[in-house]
Design a protein around this motif. Structure first.
Motif, PDB file in Angstrom:
ATOM      1  N   GLN A   1      -9.047  -2.815   6.254  1.00  0.00           N
ATOM      2  CA  GLN A   1      -7.846  -3.082   5.602  1.00  0.00           C
ATOM      3  C   GLN A   1      -7.387  -2.077   4.546  1.00  0.00           C
ATOM      4  O   GLN A   1      -8.221  -1.676   3.933  1.00  0.00           O
ATOM      5  N   LEU A   2      -6.344  -1.613   4.771  1.00  0.00           N
ATOM      6  CA  LEU A   2      -5.595  -0.655   4.076  1.00  0.00           C
ATOM      7  C   LEU A   2      -5.480  -1.210   2.660  1.00  0.00           C
ATOM      8  O   LEU A   2      -4.956  -2.038   2.546  1.00  0.00           O
ATOM      9  N   GLN A   3      -5.900  -0.104   1.552  1.00  0.00           N
ATOM     10  CA  GLN A   3      -5.720  -0.500   0.449  1.00  0.00           C
ATOM     11  C   GLN A   3      -4.678   0.458  -0.178  1.00  0.00           C
ATOM     12  O   GLN A   3      -5.005   1.852   0.183  1.00  0.00           O
ATOM     13  N   LEU A   4      -3.583   0.160  -1.027  1.00  0.00           N
ATOM     14  CA  LEU A   4      -2.977   1.046  -1.637  1.00  0.00           C
ATOM     15  C   LEU A   4      -2.948   0.901  -3.216  1.00  0.00           C
ATOM     16  O   LEU A   4      -2.660  -0.109  -3.478  1.00  0.00           O
ATOM     17  N   VAL A   5      -3.012   1.903  -3.950  1.00  0.00           N
ATOM     18  CA  VAL A   5      -3.000   1.848  -5.442  1.00  0.00           C
ATOM     19  C   VAL A   5      -1.958   2.844  -5.948  1.00  0.00           C
ATOM     20  O   VAL A   5      -2.052   3.960  -5.478  1.00  0.00           O
TER      21      VAL A   5
END
Length: 125
Positions: A1-5
């Motif tokens: 699961q790609l996470q973007l912050v």
């Protein structure tokens, strides 16, 4: 699961500058196009800028052309949005998004697979 912050939002006076960052986990930049969206109070979300997964091709909304610049640092897995000459109408929550588009020279303001949680930009005197 790609996470973007996202980070870098804040309060700035008209005519000022901010640089937003979008840090991604576990992705290679030749797999995803990265898109910046924004949503102002009471308005629909709109695409602001995007950068392709390959070739560094970019796209901008007419309202930000000549003022905003999107770029990326592959080693840091981070995409930046440099915003200059900010106007009160740029006030919005800015979201980073990823569109799985491997080895593509194109990017679009749709087809989002992953979203960040957003960062608030307020342009006011």
């Amino acid at each position: 699961q790609l996470q973007l912050v996202e980070s870098g939002g804040g309060l700035v006076q008209p005519g000022g500058s901010l640089r937003l960052s979008c840090a991604a986990s576990e992705f290679t930049l030749d797999t995803y196009a990265i898109i910046w969206f924004r949503q102002a109070p009471g308005k629909e979300r709109e695409g602001v800028s995007c950068i392709s997964s390959r070739g560094g091709n970019t796209k901008y909304a007419e309202s930000v052309k000549g003022r905003f610049t999107i770029s990326r640092d592959d080693a840091k897995k981070t995409v930046f949005l440099q915003m200059n000459s900010l106007k009160p109408e740029d006030t919005a929550v800015y979201y980073c998004a990823a569109d799985r588009r491997p080895y593509s020279n194109y990017c679009f303001f749709d087809g989002v697979d992953y979203w960040g949680k957003g960062t608030l930009v307020t342009v006011s005197s």
